[in-house]
Design a protein around this motif. Sequence first.
Motif, short mmCIF file in Angstrom:
data_model
loop_
_atom_site.label_atom_id
_atom_site.label_comp_id
_atom_site.label_asym_id
_atom_site.label_seq_id
_atom_site.Cartn_x
_atom_site.Cartn_y
_atom_site.Cartn_z
N ALA A 96 0.83 -1.20 0.00
CA ALA A 96 0.00 0.00 0.00
C ALA A 96 0.87 1.25 0.00
N ASP A 97 0.93 1.92 -1.15
CA ASP A 97 1.59 3.21 -1.29
C ASP A 97 3.04 3.18 -0.82
N VAL A 98 3.79 2.20 -1.29
CA VAL A 98 5.20 2.06 -0.90
C VAL A 98 6.06 2.92 -1.82
N SER A 99 6.83 3.82 -1.23
CA SER A 99 7.77 4.66 -1.96
C SER A 99 9.10 4.65 -1.23
N LEU A 100 10.17 4.37 -1.94
CA LEU A 100 11.50 4.43 -1.34
C LEU A 100 12.56 4.47 -2.43
N LYS A 101 13.77 4.89 -2.05
CA LYS A 101 14.90 4.94 -2.96
C LYS A 101 16.01 4.03 -2.44
N VAL A 102 16.62 3.30 -3.37
CA VAL A 102 17.76 2.43 -3.06
C VAL A 102 18.98 3.03 -3.75
N ALA A 103 19.93 3.49 -2.97
CA ALA A 103 21.14 4.10 -3.53
C ALA A 103 21.99 3.05 -4.23
N SER A 104 22.67 3.44 -5.28
CA SER A 104 23.51 2.51 -6.02
C SER A 104 24.73 2.12 -5.20
N GLY A 105 25.16 0.87 -5.39
CA GLY A 105 26.38 0.40 -4.75
C GLY A 105 26.28 0.15 -3.27
N ARG A 106 25.07 -0.05 -2.75
CA ARG A 106 24.87 -0.27 -1.32
C ARG A 106 24.07 -1.56 -1.08
N ILE A 107 24.10 -2.04 0.17
CA ILE A 107 23.21 -3.13 0.57
C ILE A 107 22.00 -2.49 1.24
N PHE A 108 20.84 -2.62 0.61
CA PHE A 108 19.60 -2.08 1.13
C PHE A 108 18.75 -3.25 1.61
N VAL A 109 18.38 -3.23 2.88
CA VAL A 109 17.63 -4.34 3.47
C VAL A 109 16.16 -3.97 3.60
N ILE A 110 15.28 -4.88 3.18
CA ILE A 110 13.85 -4.75 3.39
C ILE A 110 13.44 -5.86 4.35
N MET A 111 12.87 -5.47 5.49
CA MET A 111 12.56 -6.49 6.49
C MET A 111 11.13 -6.32 7.02
N GLU B 276 20.20 -9.62 11.45
CA GLU B 276 20.82 -9.74 10.13
C GLU B 276 20.76 -8.40 9.39
N ALA B 277 19.62 -7.73 9.46
CA ALA B 277 19.46 -6.44 8.79
C ALA B 277 20.48 -5.43 9.30
N LEU B 278 20.63 -5.36 10.62
CA LEU B 278 21.56 -4.40 11.21
C LEU B 278 23.00 -4.72 10.85
N ARG B 279 23.29 -6.00 10.69
CA ARG B 279 24.67 -6.40 10.43
C ARG B 279 25.11 -6.07 9.00
N ILE B 280 24.23 -6.24 8.05
CA ILE B 280 24.67 -6.11 6.66
C ILE B 280 24.15 -4.86 5.95
N GLY B 281 23.11 -4.23 6.49
CA GLY B 281 22.44 -3.17 5.73
C GLY B 281 23.09 -1.80 5.88
N SER B 282 23.21 -1.08 4.76
CA SER B 282 23.56 0.34 4.81
C SER B 282 22.33 1.15 5.20
N GLU B 283 21.17 0.67 4.74
CA GLU B 283 19.90 1.29 5.05
C GLU B 283 18.87 0.18 5.16
N ILE B 284 17.84 0.40 5.99
CA ILE B 284 16.84 -0.63 6.25
C ILE B 284 15.45 -0.03 6.09
N ALA B 285 14.60 -0.76 5.34
CA ALA B 285 13.18 -0.40 5.25
C ALA B 285 12.39 -1.48 5.98
N ILE B 286 11.46 -1.06 6.84
CA ILE B 286 10.65 -2.00 7.62
C ILE B 286 9.20 -1.90 7.15
N LEU B 287 8.64 -3.06 6.77
CA LEU B 287 7.26 -3.14 6.31
C LEU B 287 6.39 -3.82 7.36
N ARG B 288 5.12 -3.41 7.39
CA ARG B 288 4.13 -4.09 8.22
C ARG B 288 2.80 -4.10 7.48
N ASP B 289 2.27 -5.28 7.23
CA ASP B 289 0.98 -5.44 6.54
C ASP B 289 0.92 -4.63 5.25
#
Length: 275
Positions: free
Chosen positions: A44-59, A226-239
């Motif tokens: 539902a209305d998900v908007s985000l940017k993933v920077a190039s050359g990074r590990i972006f985690v979605i959890m 795991e997200a905290l260990r590897i991610g440069s940035e983290i997006a958290i989803l719920r429902d």
Amino acid sequence: MAEIEIRNVYKIFGQNTAQTIELAKQGLDKATILAKTGSNMGLADVSLKVASGRIFVIMGLSGSGKSTLVRHLNRLIEPSSGEILFDGQNILTLNPRDLRAFRMRRVSMVFQSFGLMPHYTVLQNAGYGLTVRGEPHAQVRDIAMKWIETVGLKGYENKFPFELSGGMKQRVGLARALAADTDVILMDEAFSALDPLIRAEMQDQLIELQRTLAKTIVFITHDLDEALRIGSEIAILRDGRLVQVDTPGAILRNPANDYVARFVQRHANHALAHD
């Protein structure tokens, strides 16, 4: 490398798409929408940017929409509405021929269930993407062997998947993605089925490969540690809704709401238990 932008993406599973999106815009939750329309609100209305050359985690937890979202990035799933841009190009406008080229050259995927061809050797699996592209056999072998060695499987190139452990199979999947040399690697719960020690080793290897290759990696997990260990940035989803996007440190210091705070508290309790 590639910069990814997701703009106002909705995904509805079922009928009454327009009505379901309208109810989502009104702020109704997933369970209420299901009761009213019979449709499942995946995103539902998900908007985000993933920077190039990074590990972006979605959890997020099961049913949060994280795997649904990552499958939009190679159009295994089509959105009900919204845009998905790679370096400014909306990939939803690609015709079938251009979409095939996009999948072969710009984005690769590592699955939780390994996704290996059971009748192919490790070498053949690792070089599969290059073979599909029509690259010369000798070149496929050389490139596949390079990445087999990189992920620590030298000597296993002629083995079949049934002869490998779970961790080794996942290394083959990673070698296949790296051999394809795409701008973006999507990893959907790629380490979730592994034993803790092997999982930590794979995380270390991914971080090291990222330092060397600077690929854009979108990594899906349900595990905040795991997200905290590897991610440069983290997006958290719920429902199906995005509740916070931030750096690991900012999420630990300033959780956006009680839902994120509970994740953070569990992480703190886990850390204390292992201190």
